[in-house]
Design an enzyme around this catalytic site. Structure first.
Site, PDB file in Angstrom:
ATOM      1  N   SER A 153       3.480  64.755  59.427  1.00  0.00           N
ATOM      2  CA  SER A 153       2.079  64.368  59.599  1.00  0.00           C
ATOM      3  C   SER A 153       1.214  65.578  59.935  1.00  0.00           C
ATOM      4  CB  SER A 153       1.950  63.286  60.671  1.00  0.00           C
ATOM      5  OG  SER A 153       2.323  63.809  61.921  1.00  0.00           O
ATOM      6  N   ASN A 154      -0.086  65.418  59.764  1.00  0.00           N
ATOM      7  CA  ASN A 154      -1.024  66.516  59.980  1.00  0.00           C
ATOM      8  C   ASN A 154      -1.066  66.931  61.449  1.00  0.00           C
ATOM      9  OD1 ASN A 154      -4.155  67.365  60.500  1.00  0.00           O
ATOM     10  ND2 ASN A 154      -3.449  67.989  58.501  1.00  0.00           N
ATOM     11  N   SER A 155      -1.394  68.183  61.674  1.00  0.00           N
ATOM     12  CA  SER A 155      -1.430  68.716  63.051  1.00  0.00           C
ATOM     13  C   SER A 155      -2.394  67.916  63.943  1.00  0.00           C
ATOM     14  CB  SER A 155      -1.851  70.182  63.031  1.00  0.00           C
ATOM     15  OG  SER A 155      -3.128  70.299  62.446  1.00  0.00           O
ATOM     16  N   CYS A 156      -3.385  67.276  63.328  1.00  0.00           N
ATOM     17  CA  CYS A 156      -4.379  66.550  64.138  1.00  0.00           C
ATOM     18  C   CYS A 156      -3.751  65.357  64.868  1.00  0.00           C
ATOM     19  CB  CYS A 156      -5.580  66.117  63.302  1.00  0.00           C
ATOM     20  SG  CYS A 156      -5.294  64.739  62.208  1.00  0.00           S
TER      21      CYS A 156
END
Ligand code: PLP
Length: 507
Positions: A191-194
């Protein structure tokens, strides 16, 4: 500045934008500036006297533009697109010109009501379940956030507050801080770092579960993690799944994740930042599987839908869960129409108080392109990616790392990572096209993403020719270096032989 001068400034600026965008292929996509070069060309203080706007545009041309990476260039193939369109640019201008804030309905009724309308338009266009519509009977609805990161954070915070309330009701003997200390969230290691950042900001650990070989997170991995954590006394709160991961655009298995979340009262959020636009395409209908079971989802219009940054759509199955979690009121924020259906006070659905009139640029973009134009744009990206994928497949020196997904092709030069790494380095030095690298299970690869305001088949051909000629010259250089190294070692061998002979003679 009087209105006549403002008009001239405005006309010149539109000309500037048109000139910039229409000639964007002539610029290197990557800038050649060195660190501090831009800073050193700018004064360190606000000019004391007003300057003429022509001077400002001139500096924009000569100081700022050379220091930009050109995101609207079709040779920008790095991150997911940050798209824009004529309608959206004008929308942004009008937003600034009208200059309203819309944190509550009374602040600017049309600002809120237009958002309600465009979010419902968009939900229908994407064929989302009807409970996400404002116009449906239930408590669902959509809101425009600034970014996917904000949308994810809103979901994480709301899920956390819901979980704390639920636990307090079931276990009144436990203190709130005891409960908060046991909360745990889940996502995939793709998943994205956010997502991880949302956990940090929410002071709640997010476990990044291992995705499968195909980079997909499935219910089995979530089940195992939740069961282990529950046994250890932790409280599972939320799972953030991804449809279209940043690395390879993989799609998590929403159906199997939903089954586990439902069993454990865990909030299921879907981050479809890039891929969400494809829900609108019949040929991608499979992507929508399981969305009827999720609590919230987000999709960036600024990635795949021609609305310029910032514009991230978020839908909630039950908006009251967010409103209850975030509602901090003051007497000056109250108005007599509060709480009526279809006139939300969107400040309760987001992190900041103030909010931009983003719905205006969405409305203008949708009206000037039509649903047909939006679908055609996404299909064009997919077709161009297929064109690139075929070029990779046809060249035996390269290999695909993952199946092409929408406008993303993940590929590498065959052999060890060093070749791909050096290839990228050469491409970056030449600045003609811009890609970024990623890694999966020790294999380095390059992401080629279709981007730019108006990419064409000839742009793909240009990028491919840049890539493959650079690989050819890299391999040729490596061969020359290898030959030289071979000759050198032969010579050293020969010299040490001569030395030995000399020593023997002397003895
Ligand atoms: N989620 C995914 C899957 C992404 O690919 C990205 C960025 O590319 C983000 C979230 C972050 O988006 P934003 O910059 O809108 O926060």
């Amino acid at each position: 500045m009087d209105f006549d001068e403002f008009r001239d400034f405005g006309h010149a600026s539109i000309e500037f934008i048109i000139n910039y965008l229409s000639n964007i292929r002539e610029r290197n996509v990557l800038s050649s500036v060195v660190p501090h070069e831009v800073i050193n060309q700018l004064p360190r203080q606000i000019p004391e006297q007003p300057e003429h706007w022509r001077q400002v545009l001139d500096d924009l041309e000569h100081i700022i533009l050379p220091g930009l990476t050109h995101w609207q260039s079709p040779y920008f193939n790095a991150f997911y697109p940050s798209s824009t369109s004529a309608g959206s640019i004008i929308g942004e201008l009008l937003i600034a010109g009208i200059g309203v804030l819309g944190f509550s309905w009374i602040c600017s009724p049309a600002c809120t009501e237009l958002e309600v309308v465009v979010m419902d338009w968009l939900a229908k266009f994407l064929k989302l379940p009807s409970h996400f519509l404002h116009e449906s009977e239930g408590p669902g609805g959509g809101v425009i956030q600034g970014s996917a990161s904000e949308a994810v954070l809103v979901a994480v915070l709301a899920a956390r507050e819901q979980a704390v309330r639920r636990e307090r009701e079931c276990h009144p003997e436990q203190s709130e801080s005891e409960i908060r200390g046991k909360l745990i969230a889940y996502s995939s290691d793709q998943s994205n770092s956010c997502i991880e950042k949302a956990g940090v900001l929410a002071a709640m650990p997010i476990k990044l579960l291992p995705a499968g070989e195909d980079l997909v997170l499935r219910g089995a991995a979530l089940k195992e993690a939740i069961e282990r954590d529950v046994a250890a006394g932790l409280i599972p709160v939320i799972c953030v799944a991804t449809l279209g991961t940043t690395g390879t655009c993989a799609y998590d298995d929403i159906e199997s994740l939903a089954s586990i979340c439902e069993q454990h009262q865990v909030w299921l959020h879907v981050d479809a930042a890039y891929a969400g636009g494809a829900f609108a395409l019949d040929e991608c209908a499979e992507l929508r599987r399981g969305l009827d079971r999720v609590d919230s989802l987000n999709f960036n219009l600024h990635k795949f839908m021609l609305v310029n940054f910032d514009c991230s759509a978020m839908w909630l199955r039950d908006a009251n869960k967010v409103i209850d979690s975030f509602n901090v009121d003051r007497i000056y924020l109250k108005h007599k129409h509060e709480g009526q259906t279809q006139i939300p006070d969107f400040r309760h659905w987001q992190i900041p108080l103030g909010r931009r009139f983003r719905a205006l640029k969405v409305w203008i973009t949708f009206r000037t392109l039509g649903a047909q134009g939006l679908r055609a744009h996404m299909r064009k990206h997919i077709d161009l990616a297929i064109q690139f994928e075929n070029l990779v497949k046809a060249d035996e020196r390269f290999e695909l790392v993952a199946p092409r997904a929408l406008g993303l092709v993940c590929f590498r030069a065959k052999g060890d990572n060093e070749v791909t790494s050096q290839l990228l380095q050469r491409l970056m030095e030449r600045k003609k096209i811009y890609m970024v690298k990623a890694e999966h299970r020790g294999q380095l690869f390059l992401r080629f993403v279709i981007c730019g305001m108006d990419p064409k088949p000839s742009d793909i051909q240009f990028a491919w020719s840049e890539i493959e000629t650079q690989l050819t010259s890299l391999c040729a250089e490596q061969q020359v270096n290898a030959r030289k190294a071979g000759e050198l070692s032969e010579l050293t061998h020969h010299l040490s032989g001569l030395q030995l002979t000399n020593e023997t003679l002397q003895r």
